[in-house]
Design a protein around this motif. Structure first.
Motif, PDB file in Angstrom:
ATOM      1  N   THR A   1       0.812  -1.393   0.210  1.00 43.32           N
ATOM      2  CA  THR A   1      -0.062   0.101  -0.012  1.00 43.32           C
ATOM      3  C   THR A   1       1.131   1.195   0.050  1.00 43.32           C
ATOM      4  O   THR A   1       1.587   1.308   0.778  1.00 43.32           O
ATOM      5  N   ASN A   2       0.648   2.059  -0.961  1.00 45.62           N
ATOM      6  CA  ASN A   2       1.583   3.256  -0.842  1.00 45.62           C
ATOM      7  C   ASN A   2       0.931   4.267   0.009  1.00 45.62           C
ATOM      8  O   ASN A   2      -0.022   4.115   0.720  1.00 45.62           O
ATOM      9  N   GLU A   3       1.602   5.597   0.041  1.00 39.11           N
ATOM     10  CA  GLU A   3       1.242   6.556   0.859  1.00 39.11           C
ATOM     11  C   GLU A   3       0.034   7.187   0.556  1.00 39.11           C
ATOM     12  O   GLU A   3      -0.680   7.685   1.548  1.00 39.11           O
ATOM     13  N   GLU A   4      -0.608   6.861  -0.510  1.00 40.70           N
ATOM     14  CA  GLU A   4      -1.854   7.428  -0.992  1.00 40.70           C
ATOM     15  C   GLU A   4      -3.051   6.301  -0.557  1.00 40.70           C
ATOM     16  O   GLU A   4      -4.276   6.557  -0.528  1.00 40.70           O
ATOM     17  N   GLY A   5      -2.606   5.563   0.135  1.00 39.27           N
ATOM     18  CA  GLY A   5      -3.633   4.142   0.562  1.00 39.27           C
ATOM     19  C   GLY A   5      -3.991   3.406  -0.419  1.00 39.27           C
ATOM     20  O   GLY A   5      -4.968   2.567  -0.251  1.00 39.27           O
ATOM     21  N   LYS A   6      -3.320   3.476  -1.737  1.00 36.74           N
ATOM     22  CA  LYS A   6      -3.746   2.678  -2.913  1.00 36.74           C
ATOM     23  C   LYS A   6      -3.094   1.194  -2.707  1.00 36.74           C
ATOM     24  O   LYS A   6      -1.772   1.258  -2.725  1.00 36.74           O
ATOM     25  N   THR A   7      -3.618   0.055  -3.226  1.00 31.98           N
ATOM     26  CA  THR A   7      -2.998  -1.304  -2.864  1.00 31.98           C
ATOM     27  C   THR A   7      -2.591  -1.582  -4.377  1.00 31.98           C
ATOM     28  O   THR A   7      -3.546  -1.579  -5.135  1.00 31.98           O
ATOM     29  N   SER A   8      -1.310  -1.952  -4.499  1.00 37.19           N
ATOM     30  CA  SER A   8      -0.939  -2.536  -5.790  1.00 37.19           C
ATOM     31  C   SER A   8      -0.136  -3.873  -5.568  1.00 37.19           C
ATOM     32  O   SER A   8       0.451  -4.178  -4.624  1.00 37.19           O
ATOM     33  N   VAL A   9       0.077  -4.270  -6.758  1.00 38.83           N
ATOM     34  CA  VAL A   9       0.912  -5.736  -6.827  1.00 38.83           C
ATOM     35  C   VAL A   9       2.341  -5.391  -6.583  1.00 38.83           C
ATOM     36  O   VAL A   9       3.078  -4.031  -7.151  1.00 38.83           O
ATOM     37  N   LEU A  10       3.025  -5.996  -5.626  1.00 40.47           N
ATOM     38  CA  LEU A  10       4.552  -5.794  -5.408  1.00 40.47           C
ATOM     39  C   LEU A  10       5.675  -6.311  -6.443  1.00 40.47           C
ATOM     40  O   LEU A  10       5.308  -7.425  -6.568  1.00 40.47           O
ATOM     41  N   PRO A  11       6.110  -5.547  -7.203  1.00 38.88           N
ATOM     42  CA  PRO A  11       7.031  -5.971  -8.245  1.00 38.88           C
ATOM     43  C   PRO A  11       8.129  -6.855  -7.613  1.00 38.88           C
ATOM     44  O   PRO A  11       8.705  -6.390  -6.716  1.00 38.88           O
ATOM     45  N   PRO A  12       8.829  -7.766  -8.284  1.00 35.53           N
ATOM     46  CA  PRO A  12      10.094  -8.285  -7.748  1.00 35.53           C
ATOM     47  C   PRO A  12      11.166  -7.359  -7.544  1.00 35.53           C
ATOM     48  O   PRO A  12      11.930  -7.573  -6.508  1.00 35.53           O
ATOM     49  N   LYS A  13      11.242  -6.202  -8.291  1.00 34.87           N
ATOM     50  CA  LYS A  13      12.443  -5.254  -8.160  1.00 34.87           C
ATOM     51  C   LYS A  13      11.988  -4.411  -6.722  1.00 34.87           C
ATOM     52  O   LYS A  13      12.935  -3.821  -6.137  1.00 34.87           O
ATOM     53  N   MET A  14      11.037  -4.711  -6.179  1.00 35.13           N
ATOM     54  CA  MET A  14      10.741  -4.025  -4.893  1.00 35.13           C
ATOM     55  C   MET A  14      11.031  -5.019  -3.767  1.00 35.13           C
ATOM     56  O   MET A  14      10.487  -4.651  -2.616  1.00 35.13           O
ATOM     57  N   SER A  15      11.232  -6.156  -3.946  1.00 41.28           N
ATOM     58  CA  SER A  15      11.304  -7.294  -2.747  1.00 41.28           C
ATOM     59  C   SER A  15      12.397  -6.928  -2.087  1.00 41.28           C
ATOM     60  O   SER A  15      13.512  -6.420  -2.273  1.00 41.28           O
ATOM     61  N   SER A  16      12.550  -7.686  -0.863  1.00 41.27           N
ATOM     62  CA  SER A  16      13.644  -7.626   0.072  1.00 41.27           C
ATOM     63  C   SER A  16      14.683  -8.287  -0.573  1.00 41.27           C
ATOM     64  O   SER A  16      15.933  -7.492  -0.510  1.00 41.27           O
ATOM     65  N   TRP A  17      14.843  -9.314  -1.219  1.00 39.14           N
ATOM     66  CA  TRP A  17      15.994  -9.840  -1.743  1.00 39.14           C
ATOM     67  C   TRP A  17      16.542  -8.996  -2.796  1.00 39.14           C
ATOM     68  O   TRP A  17      17.806  -8.767  -2.768  1.00 39.14           O
ATOM     69  N   TYR A  18      15.852  -8.310  -3.707  1.00 38.89           N
ATOM     70  CA  TYR A  18      16.349  -7.539  -4.405  1.00 38.89           C
ATOM     71  C   TYR A  18      17.247  -6.431  -4.042  1.00 38.89           C
ATOM     72  O   TYR A  18      18.168  -5.893  -4.854  1.00 38.89           O
ATOM     73  N   ASN A  19      16.450  -5.832  -3.012  1.00 39.64           N
ATOM     74  CA  ASN A  19      17.151  -4.918  -2.299  1.00 39.64           C
ATOM     75  C   ASN A  19      18.351  -5.142  -1.970  1.00 39.64           C
ATOM     76  O   ASN A  19      19.243  -4.167  -1.894  1.00 39.64           O
ATOM     77  N   MET A  20      18.424  -5.996  -1.091  1.00 41.35           N
ATOM     78  CA  MET A  20      19.696  -6.611  -0.354  1.00 41.35           C
ATOM     79  C   MET A  20      20.841  -7.168  -1.210  1.00 41.35           C
ATOM     80  O   MET A  20      22.026  -6.813  -0.872  1.00 41.35           O
ATOM     81  N   TYR A  21      20.448  -7.790  -2.202  1.00 43.98           N
ATOM     82  CA  TYR A  21      21.607  -8.747  -2.777  1.00 43.98           C
ATOM     83  C   TYR A  21      21.625  -8.362  -4.276  1.00 43.98           C
ATOM     84  O   TYR A  21      22.632  -8.555  -4.789  1.00 43.98           O
ATOM     85  N   VAL A  22      20.868  -7.360  -4.917  1.00 45.89           N
ATOM     86  CA  VAL A  22      21.050  -6.964  -6.226  1.00 45.89           C
ATOM     87  C   VAL A  22      21.193  -5.565  -6.344  1.00 45.89           C
ATOM     88  O   VAL A  22      22.188  -5.249  -7.009  1.00 45.89           O
TER      89      VAL A  22
END
Length: 360
Positions: free
Chosen positions: A90-111
Motif C-alpha cells: 500500500t503506497n502513501e495514498e492508501g492504494k494497494t498495488s501488486v509488489l513487483p520483484p524489484k521492490m522485494s527485500s532480496w532484490y534490495n539487499m543482494y541485487v
C-alpha cells in the motif's frame, strides 16, 4: 417410470394380452393409437410455437434483430479482473498495488544495494547461499551469457503477453541457490522475491540442466597430465603422501519417488531412504575432480568403482603417465632408500614392482 402424453392416451402394452396370451391384433391396434396420439401431440406443439412467434412479431420482434440473439436478462456489467500478483503493498495514498520483484527485500539487499564493503554482509551471504558474493556475480554473468540457450523466457527486458516485465534473472539465480543450499520450498522463495512459485519452478529445472551441461564442464575437470596436478597435490605432499592426487569415496543422494520395482536396489543398509550413489574424487580443498553418474545405492564401493572412468584409466595407465614422484622403501632390514615412480603403475627402478594409484 415416466410416460409421454401420447403413450398415456394410447393405453399400455398390458391391453395387448387376451386371456393371458399375447394377441397380435390388439398390439397392432395399440401401435396405431400410439402413432395417432404422437402425431397429434407434435401438431399441437407446432401450433403453440407458431402462436408464440405470431405474438412476438406483433410486439415488433424480428429474427434479424440483435435482441433476438440475447437473453432476456439484462447484460452483465463488465468487471475488470483484479491484478494478479504474489505480494501486495500500500503506497502513501492508501492504494494497494501488486509488489513487483524489484521492490522485494532480496532484490534490495543482494541485487540493487548489496553492502559489498561490509565483511558481515559477505559472511552472511556465504552462509545463506553457499558461495561468495563475487562467485554469485560471476554465475549471473555466465547465466546471462547462455540466456538464449537456456533462459530465453527470462531475457532481460523481455515482457509477457500483457506487458509485465519478466522476473529479474539475478533474483531467480538466488532462488536456485537457496533451494539447493538450504532446501527451501518454492513458496518460501516466492514470499521473499515476489515471484510466483510456478516461475521459480520452471527456472529451477532449466538451472539444473544448465548446471549439468555448462557448469559441470567448466568446473569438474579431472587431471590428465602432470601439469594438471600442480594445483591439487600440494596438500598431500606436505602431509607426507607424495604422489597422491586426491581422495575418493562414494556419496549418496536421496532420490524420492523411485518406482516400486526399483525400490529394493535403491535401498542401502546405511540409509533409511532410497538413494543414488556417486563415486567422487576430490582434492584436499573439497573441489570435485571427477564423478560418476548415479547408480543404485545398494551397490558397494568395489562395484561402483568399476563404473568410474577416471579410476579405471588410472589403473590401466592411460592417464598421468608423466607424473613422477618418490617414495621411501626398505632396502634390507635397517636401511631405507628412495624409489622413483612414474605414473600410477610403473616403478622406474624395478619394473616387477607395481603400485596402483601411486602414493594415493
Amino acid at each position: 417410470m415416466a410416460i409421454s402424453k401420447a403413450q398415456f392416451e394410447a393405453g399400455s402394452l398390458s391391453s395387448c394380452f387376451k386371456q393371458g396370451e399375447w394377441d397380435p391384433g390388439l398390439y397392432g391396434e395399440y401401435k396405431r393409437k400410439l402413432n395417432d396420439a404422437e402425431e397429434i401431440a407434435t401438431t399441437e406443439a407446432m401450433l403453440d410455437h407458431g402462436l408464440s412467434l405470431t405474438r412476438q412479431f406483433a410486439r415488433g420482434w424480428s429474427p434479424f434483430s440483435p435482441r433476438s440473439f440475447s437473453t432476456s436478462a439484462p447484460p452483465k456489467k463488465l468487471q475488470r479482473r483484479e491484478p494478479k500478483g504474489v505480494a501486495y503493498y500500500t503506497n502513501e495514498e492508501g492504494k494497494t498495488s501488486v509488489l513487483p520483484p524489484k521492490m522485494s527485500s532480496w532484490y534490495n539487499m543482494y541485487v540493487a544495494h548489496p553492502q559489498i564493503n561490509s565483511a558481515k554482509f559477505h559472511r552472511r551471504f556465504r552462509a545463506r547461499f553457499r558461495m561468495p558474493y563475487q562467485s554469485y556475480e560471476d554465475l549471473c554473468d555466465l547465466v546471462i551469457e547462455h540466456v538464449d540457450e537456456y533462459f530465453a523466457r527470462w531475457t532481460p527486458g523481455k515482457t509477457d503477453a500483457v506487458g509485465n516485465p519478466c522476473a529479474p534473472i539475478e533474483l531467480l539465480v538466488l532462488t536456485a541457490l537457496r533451494y539447493l543450499g538450504r532446501g527451501w520450498t518454492f513458496d518460501d522463495l516466492s514470499e521473499n522475491t515476489a515471484i510466483s512459485e510456478e516461475v521459480i519452478r520452471l527456472f529451477f529445472h532449466q538451472f539444473i540442466k544448465f548446471g549439468a551441461e555448462v557448469l559441470f564442464e567448466k568446473h569438474v575437470n579431472e587431471p590428465r597430465t602432470a601439469s594438471d596436478l600442480e594445483n591439487h597435490s600440494h596438500e598431500y605432499l606436505v602431509a607426507g603422501f607424495p604422489g597422491a592426487i586426491g581422495s575418493m569415496d562414494a556419496t549418496h543422494i536421496s532420490c524420492e519417488r523411485v518406482s516400486w520395482k526399483e525400490r529394493q536396489s535403491h535401498l542401502s543398509h546405511k540409509l533409511p531412504y532410497t538413494a543414488r550413489s556417486f563415486n567422487l574424487t576430490v582434492n584436499h580443498r573439497r573441489r570435485i575432480l571427477s564423478t560418476t553418474t548415479g547408480h543404485p545405492a545398494i551397490w558397494n564401493d568395489k562395484t561402483l568403482i568399476t563404473f568410474d572412468d577416471f579410476a579405471m584409466d588410472l589403473k590401466e595407465g592411460k592417464i598421468l603417465g608423466d607424473h613422477v614422484f618418490e617414495l621411501y622403501e626398505k632396502d634390507g632390514e635397517d636401511s631405507v632408500k628412495k624409489v622413483t615412480y612414474r605414473g600410477q603403475m610403473e616403478n622406474t627402478q624395478d619394473r616387477n614392482k607395481n603400485s596402483w594409484f601411486g602414493g594415493g
